[in-house]
Design an enzyme around this catalytic site. Structure first.
Site, PDB file in Angstrom:
ATOM      1  N   TYR A   1       5.659 -11.303   5.514  1.00  0.00           N
ATOM      2  CA  TYR A   1       4.626 -10.770   4.619  1.00  0.00           C
ATOM      3  C   TYR A   1       4.391 -11.792   3.522  1.00  0.00           C
ATOM      4  O   TYR A   1       5.191 -11.924   2.597  1.00  0.00           O
ATOM      5  CB  TYR A   1       5.096  -9.430   4.068  1.00  0.00           C
ATOM      6  CG  TYR A   1       4.121  -8.687   3.175  1.00  0.00           C
ATOM      7  CD1 TYR A   1       2.817  -9.111   2.962  1.00  0.00           C
ATOM      8  CD2 TYR A   1       4.517  -7.515   2.534  1.00  0.00           C
ATOM      9  CE1 TYR A   1       1.947  -8.417   2.148  1.00  0.00           C
ATOM     10  CE2 TYR A   1       3.661  -6.803   1.715  1.00  0.00           C
ATOM     11  CZ  TYR A   1       2.380  -7.268   1.516  1.00  0.00           C
ATOM     12  OH  TYR A   1       1.522  -6.564   0.694  1.00  0.00           O
TER      13      TYR A   1
ATOM     14  N   LYS B   1       1.575 -11.882   7.977  1.00  0.00           N
ATOM     15  CA  LYS B   1       0.434 -11.233   7.348  1.00  0.00           C
ATOM     16  C   LYS B   1       0.090 -12.032   6.107  1.00  0.00           C
ATOM     17  O   LYS B   1       0.907 -12.150   5.186  1.00  0.00           O
ATOM     18  CB  LYS B   1       0.766  -9.790   6.962  1.00  0.00           C
ATOM     19  CG  LYS B   1      -0.344  -9.108   6.162  1.00  0.00           C
ATOM     20  CD  LYS B   1       0.134  -7.847   5.464  1.00  0.00           C
ATOM     21  CE  LYS B   1      -0.973  -7.277   4.580  1.00  0.00           C
ATOM     22  NZ  LYS B   1      -0.521  -6.143   3.761  1.00  0.00           N
TER      23      LYS B   1
ATOM     24  N   THR C   1       0.831  -1.202   0.000  1.00  0.00           N
ATOM     25  CA  THR C   1       0.000   0.000   0.000  1.00  0.00           C
ATOM     26  C   THR C   1       0.863   1.248   0.000  1.00  0.00           C
ATOM     27  O   THR C   1       0.470   2.287  -0.529  1.00  0.00           O
ATOM     28  CB  THR C   1      -0.933  -0.001   1.227  1.00  0.00           C
ATOM     29  OG1 THR C   1      -1.669  -1.232   1.235  1.00  0.00           O
ATOM     30  CG2 THR C   1      -1.905   1.159   1.204  1.00  0.00           C
TER      31      THR C   1
END
Length: 299
Positions: A137, A165, A49
């Protein structure tokens, strides 16, 4: 392993000046206030993001440091520091730790997909170089790396990784990790449209880009489902939030998030080329979804 994270952690953008040439430090302070003041539980700058692949190493360090400074200890900051090489990852990770990051989110090396043994060696080297927790991640679509539930458990057991995540979207695998490997690694949802399901499952935390745009609704959902166990209230909130998540996953994610931020009155500048702005019709579609969810929008 004790749980490292609770609540919703917002995946943060990297605000740029109008021409996209520089990081907007005042914009970072505005984003931080927007998110924290609405009740979100943490910040995760420097990830997808945050357009980390479009930033120089110096910019990545500056953005992480600015978010840490702006948070001022009010919520945890998990700094994104993943890079294609172990050496560069360690450089970024040490800088974030020195700046006061509470933890690191580290995507595995991408383009040249590593073997599992190389993954273990990579994260072991990083964990020896820093003393703060590491969040793996997991984003197979970008890295080409697909780990099994058992391998994720081993990653937690054999390195300094304490959580992951999941931006893979494989909910059965996520469920397996949550139930069968929780002693080794904490499973955090990172797939927007699975947020309600993950919280209902019992996941204690999630990293969520939508929380940068609609932080109040995201905080309310966490409170309803994870804290109050009020599934009826959670379903009502999710009926408003889910269409926004579907929209975000249907476009370039960072661009859609930045469009949403502009619509809710906390602009963060453009995305960097080659990513182009959303077409006007999509922008207006997004405005309609936010309005339907009860979110005030701006011109």
């Amino acid at each position: 392993m004790s749980s490292t994270f609770t609540g919703i952690l917002a995946a943060c953008v990297t605000p740029f000046t109008a021409d996209g040439s520089e990081i907007d430090l005042a914009g970072i302070r505005a984003q931080t206030a927007h998110i924290i003041d609405a009740g979100v539980n943490g910040l995760v700058p420097g990830g997808s993001t945050g357009e980390f692949t479009a930033l120089t190493i110096a910019e990545r360090k500056a953005s992480n440091r600015a978010y840490i400074e702006a948070a001022a200890g009010r919520v945890p900051v998990v700094a994104g520091t993943g890079a294609p090489s172990t050496a560069e990852t360690i450089e970024l990770s040490r800088d974030a730790e020195a700046a006061g990051a509470d933890a690191l989110m580290i995507v595995p090396p991408f383009y040249d997909t590593p073997s599992f043994d190389e993954v273990i060696a990579h994260y072991s080297a990083i964990s020896e170089a820093v003393s703060i927790p590491i969040m793996f991640y997991n984003i197979p679509a970008a890295t080409g790396l697909e780990l099994s539930a058992a391998q994720l458990g081993r990653l937690g057991a054999e390195t300094g990784v304490t959580s992951y995540k999941d931006t893979g979207g494989d909910f059965p695998k996520f469920t397996e990790v949550h139930f069968d490997h929780a002693d080794d690694i904490q499973a955090l949802n990172g797939w927007d449209t699975l947020t309600f399901a993950a919280l209902a499952l019992g996941a204690e935390a999630g990293v969520w880009g939508a929380a940068s745009v609609i932080p109040g609704l995201c905080a309310d959902l966490y409170q309803a489902v994870a804290v109050d166990a009020d599934l009826a209230r959670g379903r009502e909130l999710w009926a408003r939030i889910n269409p926004i998540c579907v929209f975000l996953e249907s476009h370039n994610y960072a661009c859609a998030i930045k469009t949403g931020l502009e619509l809710v009155g906390v602009p963060a500048g453009p995305t960097r080329a080659p990513v182009q702005p959303l077409a006007p019709e999509y922008r207006e579609e997004f405005r309609g979804l936010l309005t339907a969810a009860g979110v005030e929008t701006h011109a």
